[in-house]
Structures are given as C-alpha cells and as structure tokens.
Design an enzyme around this catalytic site. Structure first.
Site, mmCIF file in Angstrom:
data_model
loop_
_atom_site.group_PDB
_atom_site.id
_atom_site.type_symbol
_atom_site.label_atom_id
_atom_site.label_comp_id
_atom_site.label_asym_id
_atom_site.label_seq_id
_atom_site.Cartn_x
_atom_site.Cartn_y
_atom_site.Cartn_z
ATOM 1 N N HIS A 136 47.120 34.964 -12.848
ATOM 2 C CA HIS A 136 46.798 36.265 -13.017
ATOM 3 C C HIS A 136 45.604 36.663 -12.072
ATOM 4 O O HIS A 136 44.991 37.672 -12.184
ATOM 5 C CB HIS A 136 46.451 36.674 -14.532
ATOM 6 C CG HIS A 136 47.382 36.134 -15.275
ATOM 7 N ND1 HIS A 136 47.246 36.160 -16.686
ATOM 8 C CD2 HIS A 136 48.740 36.146 -15.226
ATOM 9 C CE1 HIS A 136 48.189 35.894 -17.462
ATOM 10 N NE2 HIS A 136 49.242 36.025 -16.642
ATOM 11 N N GLU A 157 58.249 28.920 -16.970
ATOM 12 C CA GLU A 157 57.580 29.002 -15.813
ATOM 13 C C GLU A 157 56.323 27.917 -15.622
ATOM 14 O O GLU A 157 55.185 28.277 -15.898
ATOM 15 C CB GLU A 157 56.900 30.410 -16.122
ATOM 16 C CG GLU A 157 56.275 30.684 -17.077
ATOM 17 C CD GLU A 157 55.476 32.083 -17.210
ATOM 18 O OE1 GLU A 157 54.552 32.601 -16.255
ATOM 19 O OE2 GLU A 157 55.550 32.964 -18.360
ATOM 20 N N GLU A 183 58.622 35.408 -10.558
ATOM 21 C CA GLU A 183 57.489 34.637 -10.159
ATOM 22 C C GLU A 183 58.280 33.574 -9.375
ATOM 23 O O GLU A 183 59.177 32.892 -9.753
ATOM 24 C CB GLU A 183 56.465 34.201 -11.072
ATOM 25 C CG GLU A 183 56.021 35.469 -11.960
ATOM 26 C CD GLU A 183 55.086 35.011 -13.035
ATOM 27 O OE1 GLU A 183 54.632 33.568 -12.963
ATOM 28 O OE2 GLU A 183 54.836 35.679 -13.796
#
Length: 400
Positions: free
Chosen positions: A230, A356, A260
């Site tokens: 982040h 992820e 992503e």
C-alpha cells in the site's frame, strides 16, 4: 424564521447502481435477521452498510450519516450541505438534518426509530462518543451489535453484484494495459499512475454513464517503493532493471476491484526472475485451492508450506487474499473472508475472493523488492471463475 431540526428535500430523478428489487432483497434478508434477534430498528453508520442497503455512498467531511432500517421503513440521514443528492442516490426515504441545533442528526434518527426500542448498531464502526449520543437520544431498551450478521450477508453476492464486479475487473485490466504502455525509463511513478487512472475513469464513464465517477485510483511503485503493498505513489523516476508493482483499483458505485502485477523495466536479472517465478507458482497453486468447501485457514497453511519448501516463507508479508464487493481503501472489508491463519470461514458459491501472494526481499539483497500477483475469483459450484484477464509473469511483464 422557522429553523427545522430536519426536513425532506427531494428533487431530480433517482439513479442507483441496482434495480429496486436488489435492495428490497437485501432489506428482506436483513429484516429476517432483525426479527430473529428481536431488533426493532437498525442504525447503520458505516459507509459500506449505508451503501449496501441503500445505494447511497456518503462523503462525511466531519458530519455523520446513517441509514435507519425498521420492519417497514428504510431512511438515509444526510446533512444539509448535500441537498437532494443523497435522496437521488438512495433506495427508500431520505431525511436531511440541519446544523441549526447540535445533535439534530440524532433527533432525525429518533423520528424514525422512536424511543425505548431495541436498536441494532455497528460495533466495529460507531465511536464511543456517538454511542453515548445514541443512548441519550434513543433511550434504547437494548442494543445489539449487528455488524457480524451484516458482514455474513455481504459475503454472498447476488447475480447483479457479480455482474458489476466482473465489469470492475474488466476496467482494472484496462488500467493495467494503459500502465504497461506508459512504462519507460525516466517516467515518474505519478505519470504512469495517472495514465492508468485516467484510462479506468474513461472506461467507467463509457460502461456506466449514469454512475458517480469517483474514488478510482492507482498505486504504481518502483524499486524500493515496491516493498509494501500500500505504498503511495511518488515522483521517483524509473530506471532500467527496476522492479515495479502495478496496482489498479477502479471504483464503481462503491464496488472496488483490483489488478496487481509484478513488472520489470526493460530486463530482469536471474535472481529476481527465480523469486518472481516462485511467487507466480504460488499464485497459480493458491488459485487452484479456491473451491467451495475449502477453509480459509487451511488454504493459507498450504500456501505457507509451498513457500517453506522453497525457503521463501520468511519473505511473506501478509495474508494471501480477501473478499470483494462494497469496500475501499478507506472503508469496509469482510474481515471474516480473508486468507489468513486465524480465519476459519468455509468458501461457498457466490463468494468473491482474491489470490495475492507477496514476497518482499530487503534492500541490499539479491532480488530486492516486492513481488505480488493478484487475481479476483468468484467461487461457484464447480470451483471458481477467474475474472481477471491481464496476464502475469515475466513473459508479458518485462516492459519499457
């Protein structure tokens, strides 16, 4: 001059993300839960539940907002500064409270809930100060935390929600391709990020011309800035051989999706390639585990074992995936649907979850940087449906 504590200001045509029947179905499920637990009225204060049950996505700016649901009524509470926009974006009624007298917000809520009732509230959102005001103005007979029950409801997506989430994943891919085209030596992170964001907002405007265009964003990170998932965008300029993190986040009516990818500028060294390929392998293995009947914690332990066998587990930085739907970087997330060791939720058809895996190698070590792949999967009766289309891995993502 008459200064009311609250009033109704309704004008313009109403436009919501879903048909009225979708909201009525959600409210019917909520009211069944209310009846089973003896709740007379729910006072929702979070962005995610107000949006989920009404369609209205508020912007607080220091003012509180709410949705009150009773067995017969559904009423959003909004500040006068917003005029009729909340009504145009709400299913059900809307009341505007005024600033003329402190705590008119709670007086407006009381006008719907009445006094001395059993009130459902969100224990994971309502502040201590606001809970004291709830007690003062509503004088409840009892208060029941309904946040866990609403979270369970939000975990299971309707067909209409799934259609919107699929469209969001498509928009995320559009942003990804725009970012790929913008990557070049000397470009700044912010330049690349803006290219992805602009492409997504244009795509949302084309696909959803009646929606509010808001809150889509990109995190595009390079070099040492890839170490955290982040990390904000900077003005760092890209250099040949840099590791990159592509992160696109389109927002459509409060529904957030994501893409992503790990990338490299121009070339990737052998050590980095091996780590990247291992993370891709874990990503593919993890996606194969996302099937109905699988437990989140069990999936997590299996991927842990996969990394441990390759002496890479020590570089893992967070859980392996999370829910999708009504959420954002500043509100909402189904804490009960994450791929972590402490979550024992069993996957069921209709849930939406990401895979992820991320490995972070410290600066100064061979292969330094953060490696992350991210796909969104819909759990179905046969297994899962991967709704992310942008390719992953070295063959496609050594660019610029």
């Amino acid at each position: 001059m008459d200064r009311p504590q609250h009033y109704r200001f309704h004008q313009g045509d109403r436009n919501l993300p879903f048909a009225a029947a979708e909201y009525e179905g959600r409210l019917a499920n909520l009211r069944a839960e209310m009846a089973a637990t003896g709740v007379d009225a729910c006072v929702f204060t979070s962005m995610h539940n107000v949006a989920y049950y009404s369609g209205f996505l508020y912007c607080a700016f220091g003012r509180p907002y709410a949705l009150v649901v009773t067995p017969t009524d559904s009423v959003t509470m909004s500040a006068g500064i917003d005029a009729a926009q909340p009504w145009r974006r709400s299913h059900g009624d809307n009341i505007t409270y005024t600033d003329w007298q402190r705590n008119n917000y709670w007086r407006a809520i009381q006008s719907v809930t009445g006094s001395g009732r059993t009130i459902g509230f969100e224990g994971d959102h309502l502040s201590i100060a606001q809970k004291s005001l709830l007690d003062e103005f509503l004088t409840p007979k009892a208060c029941i935390d309904v946040a866990p029950a609403t979270m369970r409801q939000r975990m299971h997506k309707s067909p209409a929600e799934l259609d919107l989430i699929r469209a969001g994943a498509n928009v995320a891919d559009v942003g990804g391709y725009a970012i790929k085209d913008a990557v070049k030596v000397g470009a700044r992170e912010i330049d690349v990020a803006m290219a992805g964001r602009d492409a997504m907002e244009l795509e949302i405007a084309k696909r959803f011309p009646d929606s509010e265009i808001r809150d889509s964003w990109v995190w595009f990170q390079s070099g040492i800035n890839t170490d955290g998932a982040h990390n904000p965008v900077t003005t760092r300029k890209l250099e040949r051989g840099d590791i990159l993190s592509l992160n696109t986040f389109p927002m459509i009516s409060g529904y957030y999706t994501a893409l992503e990818r790990t990338m490299f500028v121009g070339e990737v060294d052998n050590t980095s390639r091996k780590i990247w390929e291992a993370n891709v392998a874990a990503h593919e293995y993890g996606m194969s585990l996302l099937v109905p009947g699988a437990k989140c914690s069990d999936i997590t332990h299996k991927i842990n074992d996969f990394f441990a066998e390759r002496d890479l587990l020590q570089y893992r930085t967070f859980g392996y995936g999370h829910s999708f739907g009504i959420l954002s970087h500043y509100y909402g997330r189904e804490a009960g649907l994450e791929l972590r060791e402490d979550i024992d939720t069993v996957l069921e058809a209709g849930m939406v979850i990401s895979m992820e895996p991320m490995l972070t190698i410290g600066e100064g070590q061979a292969g330094a940087g953060g490696y992350r792949e991210h796909d969104i999967l819909i759990i179905n009766d046969e297994g899962n449906e991967n709704i992310t289309g942008y390719p992953y891995g070295p063959d496609f993502n050594v660019v610029g």
